[in-house]
Design an enzyme around this catalytic site. Structure first.
Site, PDB file in Angstrom:
ATOM      1  N   TYR A 176     -14.862 -11.727  -0.812  1.00  0.00           N
ATOM      2  CA  TYR A 176     -15.579 -10.466  -1.086  1.00  0.00           C
ATOM      3  C   TYR A 176     -16.732 -10.696  -2.061  1.00  0.00           C
ATOM      4  O   TYR A 176     -17.789 -10.078  -1.936  1.00  0.00           O
ATOM      5  CB  TYR A 176     -14.613  -9.416  -1.662  1.00  0.00           C
ATOM      6  N   ARG A 194      -3.397   6.766   0.842  1.00  0.00           N
ATOM      7  CA  ARG A 194      -3.924   7.942   1.551  1.00  0.00           C
ATOM      8  C   ARG A 194      -2.986   8.605   2.542  1.00  0.00           C
ATOM      9  O   ARG A 194      -3.265   9.703   3.001  1.00  0.00           O
ATOM     10  CB  ARG A 194      -5.224   7.549   2.259  1.00  0.00           C
ATOM     11  N   ARG A 214      -6.501  11.813  -5.997  1.00  0.00           N
ATOM     12  CA  ARG A 214      -7.703  11.016  -5.752  1.00  0.00           C
ATOM     13  C   ARG A 214      -8.959  11.887  -5.758  1.00  0.00           C
ATOM     14  O   ARG A 214     -10.009  11.474  -6.258  1.00  0.00           O
ATOM     15  CB  ARG A 214      -7.533  10.290  -4.413  1.00  0.00           C
ATOM     16  N   ASP A 261      -6.441  -2.588  -7.713  1.00  0.00           N
ATOM     17  CA  ASP A 261      -7.006  -3.267  -6.544  1.00  0.00           C
ATOM     18  C   ASP A 261      -7.296  -4.706  -6.917  1.00  0.00           C
ATOM     19  O   ASP A 261      -7.517  -5.014  -8.100  1.00  0.00           O
ATOM     20  CB  ASP A 261      -8.297  -2.586  -6.069  1.00  0.00           C
ATOM     21  N   ARG A 277       0.817  -1.227   0.000  1.00  0.00           N
ATOM     22  CA  ARG A 277       0.000   0.000   0.000  1.00  0.00           C
ATOM     23  C   ARG A 277       0.849   1.276   0.000  1.00  0.00           C
ATOM     24  O   ARG A 277       0.433   2.290   0.570  1.00  0.00           O
ATOM     25  CB  ARG A 277      -0.957   0.020   1.212  1.00  0.00           C
TER      26      ARG A 277
HETATM   27  O1  CP3 Z   1      -0.155  -1.605  -2.534  1.00  0.00           O
HETATM   28  C1  CP3 Z   1      -0.343  -0.670  -3.327  1.00  0.00           C
HETATM   29  O2  CP3 Z   1       0.060   0.509  -3.130  1.00  0.00           O
HETATM   30  C2  CP3 Z   1      -1.018  -0.978  -4.640  1.00  0.00           C
HETATM   31  C3  CP3 Z   1      -2.445  -0.833  -4.667  1.00  0.00           C
HETATM   32  C4  CP3 Z   1      -3.333  -1.752  -3.853  1.00  0.00           C
HETATM   33  C5  CP3 Z   1      -4.565  -1.304  -3.322  1.00  0.00           C
HETATM   34  N1  CP3 Z   1      -5.206  -2.402  -2.784  1.00  0.00           N
HETATM   35  C6  CP3 Z   1      -5.037   0.096  -3.373  1.00  0.00           C
HETATM   36  C7  CP3 Z   1      -6.224   0.517  -2.593  1.00  0.00           C
HETATM   37  C8  CP3 Z   1      -3.220  -3.132  -3.579  1.00  0.00           C
HETATM   38  C9  CP3 Z   1      -2.084  -4.102  -3.865  1.00  0.00           C
HETATM   39  C10 CP3 Z   1      -4.428  -3.520  -2.906  1.00  0.00           C
HETATM   40  C11 CP3 Z   1      -4.706  -4.914  -2.487  1.00  0.00           C
HETATM   41  C12 CP3 Z   1      -5.953  -5.228  -1.780  1.00  0.00           C
HETATM   42  N2  CP3 Z   1      -7.182  -4.635  -1.929  1.00  0.00           N
HETATM   43  C13 CP3 Z   1      -6.100  -6.292  -0.853  1.00  0.00           C
HETATM   44  C14 CP3 Z   1      -5.020  -7.291  -0.456  1.00  0.00           C
HETATM   45  C15 CP3 Z   1      -4.016  -6.713   0.472  1.00  0.00           C
HETATM   46  C16 CP3 Z   1      -4.582  -6.252   1.790  1.00  0.00           C
HETATM   47  O3  CP3 Z   1      -4.531  -5.024   2.006  1.00  0.00           O
HETATM   48  O4  CP3 Z   1      -5.066  -7.074   2.567  1.00  0.00           O
HETATM   49  C17 CP3 Z   1      -7.445  -6.286  -0.416  1.00  0.00           C
HETATM   50  C18 CP3 Z   1      -8.052  -7.236   0.601  1.00  0.00           C
HETATM   51  C19 CP3 Z   1      -8.117  -5.241  -1.105  1.00  0.00           C
HETATM   52  C20 CP3 Z   1      -9.571  -4.878  -1.033  1.00  0.00           C
HETATM   53  C21 CP3 Z   1      -9.791  -3.481  -0.612  1.00  0.00           C
HETATM   54  N3  CP3 Z   1      -9.487  -2.361  -1.384  1.00  0.00           N
HETATM   55  C22 CP3 Z   1     -10.394  -3.022   0.576  1.00  0.00           C
HETATM   56  C23 CP3 Z   1     -10.894  -3.914   1.696  1.00  0.00           C
HETATM   57  C24 CP3 Z   1     -10.436  -1.608   0.514  1.00  0.00           C
HETATM   58  C25 CP3 Z   1     -11.086  -0.685   1.511  1.00  0.00           C
HETATM   59  C26 CP3 Z   1     -10.227  -0.465   2.706  1.00  0.00           C
HETATM   60  C27 CP3 Z   1      -9.263   0.644   2.448  1.00  0.00           C
HETATM   61  O5  CP3 Z   1      -8.061   0.468   2.711  1.00  0.00           O
HETATM   62  O6  CP3 Z   1      -9.726   1.702   1.987  1.00  0.00           O
HETATM   63  C28 CP3 Z   1      -9.811  -1.208  -0.693  1.00  0.00           C
HETATM   64  C29 CP3 Z   1      -9.632   0.175  -1.195  1.00  0.00           C
HETATM   65  C30 CP3 Z   1      -8.261   0.581  -1.629  1.00  0.00           C
HETATM   66  N4  CP3 Z   1      -7.370  -0.196  -2.325  1.00  0.00           N
HETATM   67  C31 CP3 Z   1      -7.676   1.871  -1.430  1.00  0.00           C
HETATM   68  C32 CP3 Z   1      -6.394   1.824  -2.020  1.00  0.00           C
HETATM   69  C33 CP3 Z   1      -5.391   2.950  -2.115  1.00  0.00           C
HETATM   70  C34 CP3 Z   1      -8.355   3.070  -0.773  1.00  0.00           C
HETATM   71  C35 CP3 Z   1      -9.384   3.661  -1.667  1.00  0.00           C
HETATM   72  C36 CP3 Z   1      -9.339   5.162  -1.773  1.00  0.00           C
HETATM   73  O7  CP3 Z   1      -8.259   5.773  -1.776  1.00  0.00           O
HETATM   74  O8  CP3 Z   1     -10.435   5.746  -1.918  1.00  0.00           O
END
Ligand code: CP3
Length: 339
Positions: free
Chosen positions: A145, A23, A32, A69, A19
């Site tokens: 999911y 944010r 964003r 994602d 990640r």
């Molecule tokens: O790692 C990185 O920088 C690359 C991008 C990346 C994101 N999600 C961006 C993201 C990667 C590799 C993921 C993987 C991901 N997404 C996983 C597996 C790894 C982990 O974290 O467990 C999972 C389970 C998800 C599903 C997911 N996406 C959830 C549950 C959420 C909401 C919770 C949250 O953190 O906001 C997301 C949204 C998400 N994915 C955001 C980002 C930057 C936030 C959205 C936003 O900025 O509005």
């Protein structure tokens, strides 16, 4: 980074963070805010490329991870996917064969063309020495999911469906194995140097479930990606699997293992790193807290794992409220320039 993934020890471990684009960075929040939804950002190659590069410019990490994602795969399969501010993902839950029948695996990967274009752009914009990582979610984690329609604390809906109707659940996993394989191969063809398979919820299954829904689908993906791209390097990140990490290594054939922060460092060294390169595993909360906890966390990892093939990383994603100064402190420590 690629040399470490090939099994060699580096003089200084390569470092990146799960990640790392997101944010906690003001430049991310700024970009964003110009896109109505998170998926719009993911599917705009120019913007997704920019976000991928932001942490590389700011911190000089050794690897960039594609900004996307894991839930773009269900989206490409035709399931409704939305990210609501502060609430996490929302999907049209798949509870029966009707829901499953609504998925459109044919052509799904082609619908992810914007992602491949992002990969191409990033590779062009990235210093040659910086590794570009592609990724997908593991079938089990993505399925949790798709079945629940949201994130859940214990993945109960998917676990219950897998017990009640294993044939239906297997059909969903099979679709995810096929689609994820093609998705990773296309990322590698577009310029990704290596890929990571995120299995965030691998830890919640019983032994049979772990074999059937984690090991076997991951093994199939690894085998099929390798048959298309024989030199592909694949990192597996099965979170919270404890002692089953050994079974995961043997059963899936991944090249490198991502460790969450609960894995004891002596076990990681003697039983895991003795077999393959490891990546991890600073507690994201130690990074958030900073100070001595952060220094001690970094030192402990370097001391235990620094003599073998190690990619320095967090044990899970960086939290949005983490101060940027703490990331800088971590990097100084890892790169040996701390006073
Ligand atoms: O790692 C990185 O920088 C690359 C991008 C990346 C994101 N999600 C961006 C993201 C990667 C590799 C993921 C993987 C991901 N997404 C996983 C597996 C790894 C982990 O974290 O467990 C999972 C389970 C998800 C599903 C997911 N996406 C959830 C549950 C959420 C909401 C919770 C949250 O953190 O906001 C997301 C949204 C998400 N994915 C955001 C980002 C930057 C936030 C959205 C936003 O900025 O509005």
């Amino acid at each position: 980074m690629l040399s470490v993934l090939a099994g060699r020890k580096a003089a200084m471990p390569p470092v990146w963070m799960m990640r790392q684009a997101g944010r906690y960075l003001p430049e991310y929040r700024d970009l964003r805010s110009r896109y109505p939804t998170f998926l719009d950002l993911c599917y705009t190659p120019e913007a997704a490329c920019e976000v991928t590069l932001q942490p590389i410019r700011r911190f000089g990490f050794d690897a960039a991870i594609l900004f996307s994602d894991i839930l773009v795969v269900p989206d490409a399969l035709g399931q409704q996917v939305a990210f609501e501010a502060g609430e996490g993902p929302k999907l049209d839950a798949i509870e029966s064969s009707e829901g499953l029948g609504g998925l459109k695996p044919d052509g799904a990967v082609d619908r992810l063309q914007p992602v491949f274009e992002t990969v191409e752009r990033v590779r062009e914009g990235l210093p040659t020495e910086t590794t570009l990582l592609g990724f997908c979610g593991a079938p089990w984690t993505v399925a949790t999911y798709m079945v629940a329609g949201r994130g859940t604390p214990d993945q109960r809906p998917a676990r219950v469906l897998a017990y009640r109707d294993p044939e239906l659940f297997q059909a969903l996993i099979d679709i995810l194995v096929e689609t994820s394989t093609a998705y990773l191969v296309r990322q590698l063809e577009s310029g990704a140097d290596a890929v990571q398979i995120f299995d965030t919820w691998a830890g919640v299954l019983d032994q049979r479930g772990f074999e059937r829904w984690v090991i076997e689908p991951t093994r199939r993906i690894v085998e099929a990606v390798r048959s298309a791209r024989p030199d592909a390097r694949i990192i597996g990140f099965p979170k919270a699997v404890g002692l089953r990490a050994e079974r995961y290594i043997a059963g899936t054939g991944i090249d490198a293992l991502g460790l969450d922060w609960t894995v004891p460092l002596d076990v990681a060294r003697d039983r895991l790193q003795s077999r393959l390169p490891v990546q991890g595993n600073l507690d994201p909360l130690a990074l958030l807290a900073g100070g001595r906890a952060l220094d001690q966390g970094v030192e402990a990892i370097l001391e235990a794992l620094g003599a073998g093939p190690l990619v320095f990383n967090l044990g899970h994603g960086i939290l949005p409220e983490t101060p940027i100064a703490h990331v800088e402190q971590m990097l100084k420590r890892v790169r040996g320039t701390a006073g």
